[in-house]
Each structure stands twice: as C-alpha cells, then as structure tokens.
Design a protein around this motif. Sequence first.
Motif, PDB file in Angstrom:
ATOM      1  N   TYR A  76      84.561  11.861  31.628  1.00 42.43           N
ATOM      2  CA  TYR A  76      84.127  12.945  30.664  1.00 42.43           C
ATOM      3  C   TYR A  76      84.774  12.844  29.519  1.00 42.43           C
ATOM      4  N   SER A  77      84.077  12.714  28.269  1.00 47.00           N
ATOM      5  CA  SER A  77      84.905  12.631  27.257  1.00 47.00           C
ATOM      6  C   SER A  77      84.083  13.745  26.169  1.00 47.00           C
ATOM      7  N   ASN A  78      85.083  14.344  25.509  1.00 46.72           N
ATOM      8  CA  ASN A  78      84.526  15.397  24.643  1.00 46.72           C
ATOM      9  C   ASN A  78      84.089  14.557  23.346  1.00 46.72           C
ATOM     10  N   GLY A  79      84.642  13.581  23.119  1.00 46.83           N
ATOM     11  CA  GLY A  79      84.483  12.462  21.795  1.00 46.83           C
ATOM     12  C   GLY A  79      83.462  11.510  22.170  1.00 46.83           C
ATOM     13  N   ARG A  80      83.972  10.227  21.869  1.00 45.08           N
ATOM     14  CA  ARG A  80      83.244   9.048  22.019  1.00 45.08           C
ATOM     15  C   ARG A  80      83.756   8.198  23.295  1.00 45.08           C
ATOM     16  N   PHE A  81      82.996   7.273  23.736  1.00 44.39           N
ATOM     17  CA  PHE A  81      83.465   6.536  25.092  1.00 44.39           C
ATOM     18  C   PHE A  81      83.305   5.075  24.551  1.00 44.39           C
ATOM     19  N   SER A  82      83.918   4.059  25.023  1.00 46.05           N
ATOM     20  CA  SER A  82      83.951   2.721  24.836  1.00 46.05           C
ATOM     21  C   SER A  82      84.368   1.932  25.843  1.00 46.05           C
ATOM     22  N   ALA A  83      83.752   0.890  26.355  1.00 47.90           N
ATOM     23  CA  ALA A  83      84.163   0.283  27.604  1.00 47.90           C
ATOM     24  C   ALA A  83      83.388  -1.434  27.255  1.00 47.90           C
ATOM     25  N   GLU A  84      83.769  -2.459  27.921  1.00 46.78           N
ATOM     26  CA  GLU A  84      83.269  -3.545  28.162  1.00 46.78           C
ATOM     27  C   GLU A  84      82.118  -3.657  29.321  1.00 46.78           C
ATOM     28  N   LYS A  85      82.499  -2.900  30.295  1.00 41.42           N
ATOM     29  CA  LYS A  85      81.556  -2.715  31.186  1.00 41.42           C
ATOM     30  C   LYS A  85      81.771  -1.390  32.033  1.00 41.42           C
ATOM     31  N   VAL A  86      80.239  -1.051  32.605  1.00 40.40           N
ATOM     32  CA  VAL A  86      80.477   0.294  33.458  1.00 40.40           C
ATOM     33  C   VAL A  86      79.619   0.028  34.575  1.00 40.40           C
ATOM     34  N   SER A  87      79.998   0.110  35.903  1.00 35.21           N
ATOM     35  CA  SER A  87      79.373  -0.367  37.054  1.00 35.21           C
ATOM     36  C   SER A  87      79.673   0.921  38.233  1.00 35.21           C
ATOM     37  N   GLY A  88      78.435   1.304  38.739  1.00 31.73           N
ATOM     38  CA  GLY A  88      78.720   2.209  39.749  1.00 31.73           C
ATOM     39  C   GLY A  88      79.383   3.417  39.250  1.00 31.73           C
ATOM     40  N   SER A  89      79.165   3.821  38.279  1.00 30.82           N
ATOM     41  CA  SER A  89      79.926   5.085  37.640  1.00 30.82           C
ATOM     42  C   SER A  89      78.985   5.827  36.960  1.00 30.82           C
ATOM     43  N   THR A  90      79.723   7.173  36.665  1.00 29.35           N
ATOM     44  CA  THR A  90      78.865   8.244  35.764  1.00 29.35           C
ATOM     45  C   THR A  90      79.877   8.389  34.516  1.00 29.35           C
ATOM     46  N   VAL A  91      79.008   8.246  33.180  1.00 25.69           N
ATOM     47  CA  VAL A  91      79.836   8.519  32.020  1.00 25.69           C
ATOM     48  C   VAL A  91      79.429   9.559  31.323  1.00 25.69           C
ATOM     49  N   VAL A  92      79.795  10.683  30.820  1.00 19.82           N
ATOM     50  CA  VAL A  92      79.263  11.663  30.087  1.00 19.82           C
ATOM     51  C   VAL A  92      80.057  11.666  28.901  1.00 19.82           C
ATOM     52  N   ALA A  93      79.621  11.370  27.665  1.00 20.67           N
ATOM     53  CA  ALA A  93      80.147  11.306  26.202  1.00 20.67           C
ATOM     54  C   ALA A  93      79.728  12.189  25.366  1.00 20.67           C
ATOM     55  N   GLU A  94      80.228  13.139  24.817  1.00 20.39           N
ATOM     56  CA  GLU A  94      79.613  14.171  24.043  1.00 20.39           C
ATOM     57  C   GLU A  94      79.151  13.473  22.700  1.00 20.39           C
ATOM     58  N   LYS A  95      79.958  12.714  22.163  1.00 24.61           N
ATOM     59  CA  LYS A  95      79.764  11.881  20.869  1.00 24.61           C
ATOM     60  C   LYS A  95      79.419  10.820  20.663  1.00 24.61           C
ATOM     61  N   GLY A  96      78.644  10.217  21.807  1.00 26.27           N
ATOM     62  CA  GLY A  96      78.375   8.797  21.752  1.00 26.27           C
ATOM     63  C   GLY A  96      79.001   7.908  22.785  1.00 26.27           C
ATOM     64  N   ALA A  97      78.336   6.728  22.930  1.00 27.06           N
ATOM     65  CA  ALA A  97      78.901   5.641  23.578  1.00 27.06           C
ATOM     66  C   ALA A  97      78.626   4.218  23.071  1.00 27.06           C
ATOM     67  N   VAL A  98      79.547   3.476  23.353  1.00 31.64           N
ATOM     68  CA  VAL A  98      79.208   1.884  22.796  1.00 31.64           C
ATOM     69  C   VAL A  98      79.833   0.900  24.000  1.00 31.64           C
ATOM     70  N   ILE A  99      78.804   0.567  24.953  1.00 29.34           N
ATOM     71  CA  ILE A  99      79.210  -0.524  26.035  1.00 29.34           C
ATOM     72  C   ILE A  99      78.569  -1.600  25.909  1.00 29.34           C
ATOM     73  N   ASN A 100      79.346  -2.876  26.580  1.00 31.76           N
ATOM     74  CA  ASN A 100      78.776  -4.140  26.556  1.00 31.76           C
ATOM     75  C   ASN A 100      77.669  -4.183  27.393  1.00 31.76           C
ATOM     76  N   ILE A 101      78.158  -3.907  28.583  1.00 33.96           N
ATOM     77  CA  ILE A 101      77.150  -3.923  29.966  1.00 33.96           C
ATOM     78  C   ILE A 101      76.967  -2.683  30.718  1.00 33.96           C
ATOM     79  N   VAL A 102      75.933  -2.161  31.252  1.00 33.52           N
ATOM     80  CA  VAL A 102      75.912  -1.055  31.965  1.00 33.52           C
ATOM     81  C   VAL A 102      75.322  -1.604  33.331  1.00 33.52           C
ATOM     82  N   GLU A 103      75.739  -1.325  34.542  1.00 38.54           N
ATOM     83  CA  GLU A 103      75.024  -1.759  35.739  1.00 38.54           C
ATOM     84  C   GLU A 103      75.175  -0.362  36.795  1.00 38.54           C
ATOM     85  N   ASN A 104      73.973  -0.123  37.425  1.00 38.06           N
ATOM     86  CA  ASN A 104      73.946   0.751  38.515  1.00 38.06           C
ATOM     87  C   ASN A 104      74.794   1.972  38.038  1.00 38.06           C
TER      88      ASN A 104
END
Length: 268
Positions: A76-104
């Motif tokens: 949970y981010s009240n700002g922005r979120f960034s990562a190379e990969k997100v897998s098997g997870s939940t991301v809540v980002a109030e002000k946007g997200a930049v991710i390379n790969i998202v899986e499941n």
Amino acid sequence: MKKELLKIEKNVENPDTHLKHEGDIQIDADVLKGATVEAAGNITADNAFGVQLIAGGDIKIRSEVASYKNNESVIYSNGRFSAEKVSGSTVVAEKGAVINIVENSRVISNDDIFVDSCVTSSEISSLKSICVRKTVSKNKPTVLESGRSVIIDEKIASLFKEKKTLLSRLDNIKRYLVKIDNAEKQEQLQRKYDSINDMITKISGDISENAELARKNAVFGITVKESAEAGTKLIMKTSKLDLENDVTSSHFTLKDEEIIRKNLEGGS
C-alpha cells in the motif's frame, strides 16, 4: 522538519517483524517471510516476498514483489509505486504505478498505471489511464479496468522504459555526488545530471503527446494499438476508489471491490 532516513543493510524478515519509522526507510536488501514494514515517508528495498509494505509516500522495489509459500505480498503506497516485476501480489498505489512485468496479481490506483512489458492473468484497475505493451491470459483472463483510457501500445511503453533507465542513472549520480569532495568533478557530474534531467523532461512530453493522441482517437476511452490476446477484458470504470490516506498500523487486503483495513499491533 525533514524526517530522518532509516537505512538498513540486511534482510528484514519473519512474521513477527513489524518495522515502523516516521521518515523514509531504505533497505539495501530484501523484505521476506511475512515481515511488515511501515513508513510515514518512502520505502525502498531490493525484493519483497510474502510481506506487507505500507508507506505514506512512494514505494520502490528495485527488483521483484512476489508471494512466499502461497502468502501474497500486500503493498500500500499513498504515493507512487515502482518495481521490475509483481507476481502473486496485490498493489494499491494512490498516485500511480510503473512496473515492467505483472503476473497473477492485482494492481489498483486512482492515477495512471504503466506496464512496460507484459500483463499476464492479472487485474489492472485505474481511475485514469492504463498503458501496457502486451496482455496475456493463461490460467485466468487479464482484466484492464480504466476510468479514462486503456492503451496497448509498444511505442509509449518503449518511451516509459527509456525514461525509467534515465531515472535510474539520475539516482546513481545523486548517490555519487554526495561522496565527491573535488569541486571540478562535482561540477562535471552536475552538468551530466542536468542534461539527463532535460532528456527525461522531453521524453515525458513525448509520452503525454502520444497518450493524449491515443485518448482522443479512443472509442469509449479504449484504444488497442496492438492486438490484445484473446481473453483480455477491457472495462470502463466510473467511480473513484476509496483508498486510505493515513499511514497507521494497518494491513490492507481486498475483498471484491472493497479495501479492507485491519489494525496491526506492535512495531519497532
């Protein structure tokens, strides 16, 4: 008054670990095995596996966010979120997200979400725009839910990838600048920093122009400039998500469309 940076150079792990800090937390290692990290400011770490991260500012994971032994990571981010990969997870980002790969996974924001490479069997939900390079539906359909536009476009995704690379170079220069005593070298590095910053500004303009063009030409707000794989669902969203704004000792999970908040005890 600026809050003090808490810097950690070893893994943060185990379910009983609940690390809290009133400023930024920089972890030059991993967060593992059910640990909770909570900051009033930003959180930075190498990887996050089966953990909870809660930040009043931005969250940056240098590599991967993933589940651990079937326990998903909840971010949970009240700002922005960034990562190379997100897998098997939940991301809540109030002000946007930049991710390379998202899986499941599930990624939710009230601002723009950009996936530089591929979204596989995941749900992406944004009040504004979603931009991805490619979608794949394997064990379940990929769902893209947007309040403004969905852009499946390799050109825009490539611009974001270039921007992310330049931002990484800026971070490296900033870290090096504070360690240099030589005024001439500092000046040279500062000129390089300013030059890269100008390039980033130009790329940001190019991204905005391309995204705006796609939005103007969209049918009901959805533009597919490259074919989405069969099974991808595109949905228009109308209501703003009620995201928590305060950083407290809380655990964020999702049930249907509602964000459930559970208080946590402890902290260090």
